[in-house]
Write an enzyme that holds these catalytic residues in place. Structure first.
Site, PDB file in Angstrom:
ATOM      1  N   ILE A   4      35.429  62.673  41.182  1.00 53.30           N
ATOM      2  CA  ILE A   4      34.600  61.537  40.777  1.00 53.30           C
ATOM      3  C   ILE A   4      33.532  61.285  41.842  1.00 53.30           C
ATOM      4  O   ILE A   4      33.834  61.176  43.032  1.00 53.30           O
ATOM      5  CB  ILE A   4      35.467  60.273  40.571  1.00 53.30           C
ATOM      6  CG1 ILE A   4      36.579  60.540  39.543  1.00 53.30           C
ATOM      7  CG2 ILE A   4      34.598  59.091  40.151  1.00 53.30           C
ATOM      8  CD1 ILE A   4      36.112  61.020  38.178  1.00 53.30           C
ATOM      9  N   GLU A 131      43.184  38.590  33.470  1.00 59.74           N
ATOM     10  CA  GLU A 131      44.273  38.855  34.429  1.00 59.74           C
ATOM     11  C   GLU A 131      44.432  37.667  35.360  1.00 59.74           C
ATOM     12  O   GLU A 131      45.543  37.263  35.710  1.00 59.74           O
ATOM     13  CB  GLU A 131      43.980  40.131  35.230  1.00 59.74           C
ATOM     14  CG  GLU A 131      45.144  40.602  36.109  1.00 59.74           C
ATOM     15  CD  GLU A 131      45.123  40.069  37.533  1.00 59.74           C
ATOM     16  OE1 GLU A 131      46.066  40.368  38.278  1.00 59.74           O
ATOM     17  OE2 GLU A 131      44.177  39.332  37.902  1.00 59.74           O
ATOM     18  N   GLU A 132      43.278  37.116  35.769  1.00 55.39           N
ATOM     19  CA  GLU A 132      43.302  36.039  36.773  1.00 55.39           C
ATOM     20  C   GLU A 132      43.875  34.734  36.210  1.00 55.39           C
ATOM     21  O   GLU A 132      44.195  33.829  36.968  1.00 55.39           O
ATOM     22  CB  GLU A 132      41.894  35.820  37.348  1.00 55.39           C
ATOM     23  CG  GLU A 132      41.288  37.052  38.026  1.00 55.39           C
ATOM     24  CD  GLU A 132      41.932  37.408  39.370  1.00 55.39           C
ATOM     25  OE1 GLU A 132      42.944  36.799  39.741  1.00 55.39           O
ATOM     26  OE2 GLU A 132      41.393  38.337  40.030  1.00 55.39           O
ATOM     27  N   ASP A 160      44.059  47.920  40.412  1.00 56.09           N
ATOM     28  CA  ASP A 160      43.584  46.564  40.703  1.00 56.09           C
ATOM     29  C   ASP A 160      43.336  46.486  42.209  1.00 56.09           C
ATOM     30  O   ASP A 160      44.277  46.366  42.976  1.00 56.09           O
ATOM     31  CB  ASP A 160      44.648  45.547  40.252  1.00 56.09           C
ATOM     32  CG  ASP A 160      44.213  44.103  40.419  1.00 56.09           C
ATOM     33  OD1 ASP A 160      43.084  43.854  40.884  1.00 56.09           O
ATOM     34  OD2 ASP A 160      45.028  43.212  40.081  1.00 56.09           O
ATOM     35  N   HIS A 246      39.269  36.853  46.438  1.00 56.12           N
ATOM     36  CA  HIS A 246      39.092  35.633  45.626  1.00 56.12           C
ATOM     37  C   HIS A 246      38.049  34.680  46.220  1.00 56.12           C
ATOM     38  O   HIS A 246      38.163  33.460  46.059  1.00 56.12           O
ATOM     39  CB  HIS A 246      40.436  34.920  45.412  1.00 56.12           C
ATOM     40  CG  HIS A 246      41.291  35.611  44.385  1.00 56.12           C
ATOM     41  ND1 HIS A 246      42.493  35.106  43.954  1.00 56.12           N
ATOM     42  CD2 HIS A 246      41.095  36.758  43.693  1.00 56.12           C
ATOM     43  CE1 HIS A 246      43.016  35.927  43.045  1.00 56.12           C
ATOM     44  NE2 HIS A 246      42.184  36.941  42.879  1.00 56.12           N
ATOM     45  N   ASP A 261      36.157  56.176  47.068  1.00 56.34           N
ATOM     46  CA  ASP A 261      36.006  57.573  46.649  1.00 56.34           C
ATOM     47  C   ASP A 261      37.376  58.252  46.581  1.00 56.34           C
ATOM     48  O   ASP A 261      37.730  58.859  45.552  1.00 56.34           O
ATOM     49  CB  ASP A 261      35.096  58.296  47.646  1.00 56.34           C
ATOM     50  CG  ASP A 261      34.758  59.705  47.213  1.00 56.34           C
ATOM     51  OD1 ASP A 261      34.838  60.013  46.005  1.00 56.34           O
ATOM     52  OD2 ASP A 261      34.408  60.520  48.095  1.00 56.34           O
ATOM     53  N   ASP A 265      39.173  59.502  43.110  1.00 56.78           N
ATOM     54  CA  ASP A 265      39.537  60.920  42.939  1.00 56.78           C
ATOM     55  C   ASP A 265      41.036  61.077  42.699  1.00 56.78           C
ATOM     56  O   ASP A 265      41.457  61.929  41.907  1.00 56.78           O
ATOM     57  CB  ASP A 265      39.098  61.736  44.158  1.00 56.78           C
ATOM     58  CG  ASP A 265      37.578  61.853  44.260  1.00 56.78           C
ATOM     59  OD1 ASP A 265      36.896  61.708  43.223  1.00 56.78           O
ATOM     60  OD2 ASP A 265      37.084  62.080  45.376  1.00 56.78           O
TER      61      ASP A 265
HETATM   62  N1  PHE Z   1      46.516  40.962  40.888  1.00 55.77           N
HETATM   63  C1  PHE Z   1      45.964  40.396  42.098  1.00 55.77           C
HETATM   64  C2  PHE Z   1      44.664  39.717  41.736  1.00 55.77           C
HETATM   65  O1  PHE Z   1      43.973  40.132  40.853  1.00 55.77           O
HETATM   66  C3  PHE Z   1      45.690  41.417  43.138  1.00 55.77           C
HETATM   67  C4  PHE Z   1      46.888  42.170  43.546  1.00 55.77           C
HETATM   68  C5  PHE Z   1      47.120  43.411  43.020  1.00 55.77           C
HETATM   69  C6  PHE Z   1      47.760  41.648  44.454  1.00 55.77           C
HETATM   70  C7  PHE Z   1      48.241  44.120  43.375  1.00 55.77           C
HETATM   71  C8  PHE Z   1      48.896  42.325  44.839  1.00 55.77           C
HETATM   72  C9  PHE Z   1      49.131  43.565  44.306  1.00 55.77           C
HETATM   73  O2  PHE Z   1      44.286  38.770  42.356  1.00 55.77           O
HETATM   74 ZN    ZN Z   2      42.407  38.526  41.713  1.00 47.37          ZN
HETATM   75 ZN    ZN Z   3      42.974  41.767  40.675  1.00 48.45          ZN
HETATM   76 CA    CA Z   4      34.791  61.995  44.865  1.00 45.96          CA
END
Ligand code: PHE
Ligand code: ZN
Ligand code: ZN
Ligand code: CA
Ligand code: ZN
Length: 283
Positions: A4, A131-132, A160, A246, A261, A265
């Site tokens: 990638i 997700e948040e 994530d 955040h 990167d 990959d």
């Molecule tokens: N899910 C969390 C978020 O979006 C981030 C996270 C991912 C934290 C994996 C711990 C482990 O804020």
């Molecule tokens: Zn988050």
């Molecule tokens: Zn997150």
């Molecule tokens: Ca690459």
């Protein structure tokens, strides 16, 4: 497996940053910035020949959307799935969290469509909403599957935060074959990984609860880098993996391009390996 191009991943991050800049500074659930993020990813996928499915759902913060796209496999009984959340928090643009996973995945989807549009098993890409707000999009998606559809999913990989500026090379402690494949790839770049227990903190949780084997990559959020980790990976001990977690400063400046990167990959290599015929024979 396609290597990638990190410049392609960064171009997607620039686009998500611009979307935030033009929409009040964030890409949070229920905002025009989230809607524009969905439109951007959809447009990119459609240009590459994908059919994109949008799944709307309600949240307390307004309507949100998951999007999925796939390369249909010769064997319809097997799906290798990957995903990451496309929404940000209200505080900022959400470029590391989780523009990084979203953009790495988009670059992987575009590279796979070029390299192998007819894989032996289905490769399904997802970008989750809300997700948040409490993993709402991925939970909604898993709840929407009937038993037969759920059964088709061999494995789910989650991405994530994969470009943390003071990050670490963390691999989800999940399915051992998946962990081994991530580790095998990163070892070719002389990178040692550490296992991490993500528990219920991201979008793999609904899949894991439903009995689907899971895996994923993570470069760290609000946690503090240890002395040993700084020896292993560089960066600053005693400081957070992502000091802008955040926060308003989670911009395109809040990314380590080398880490982005290598993790992109590793994503490509592992999804490619999991869909290769030789992997399937002994699966
Ligand atoms: N899910 C969390 C978020 O979006 C981030 C996270 C991912 C934290 C994996 C711990 C482990 O804020
Ligand atoms: Zn988050
Ligand atoms: Zn997150
Ligand atoms: Ca690459
Ligand atoms: Zn394990």
């Amino acid at each position: 497996a396609p290597d990638i191009d990190v410049a392609a991943v960064q171009a997607h991050l620039d686009a998500l940053q611009q979307i935030a800049d033009e929409n009040g500074g964030n890409r949070a659930t229920g905002t025009t910035g989230y809607r524009a993020s969905v439109d951007y990813v959809t447009e990119q996928l459609e240009t590459a020949g994908y059919t994109v499915t949008e799944q709307p759902f309600d949240t307390f913060g307004g309507e949100s959307y998951n999007i999925t796209a796939e390369l249909a496999g010769a064997d319809p009984s097997r799906v290798v799935m990957l995903g990451g959340h496309l929404d940000s928090v209200d505080a900022g643009a959400g470029i590391n969290d989780n523009g990084s996973g979203s953009a790495g995945e988009l670059a992987t989807a575009l590279a796979f469509a070029e390299a192998n549009p007819n894989p032996s098993v289905t490769v399904r890409f997802a970008w989750w909403g809300a997700e948040e707000q409490g993993l709402l999009g991925s939970s909604h998606y898993v709840d929407s599957l009937d038993a037969a559809e759920l059964d088709r999913i061999d494995v789910y990989l989650n991405f994530d935060m994969i470009g943390s500026p003071n990050g670490g090379y963390f691999v989800y402690d999940g399915d051992d074959a998946v962990e081994g494949t991530f580790n095998e790839f990163l070892a070719t770049r002389d990178i040692q990984t550490a296992p991490t227990t993500v528990g219920g903190r991201s979008d793999h949780a609904a899949f894991e609860d439903a009995g689907v084997p899971i895996g994923g990559l993570f470069t760290g959020a609000e946690g503090t880098k240890t002395e040993e980790e700084a020896q292993l990976w560089g960066g600053t001990a005693g400081e957070p993996y992502d000091p802008c977690y955040h926060s308003e400063c989670d911009t395109t400046a809040n990314i380590d391009p080398t880490m982005l990167d290598n993790m992109s990959d590793a994503m490509s290599y592992t999804v490619w390996s999991l869909t290769a015929p030789e992997t399937l024979d002994d699966a």
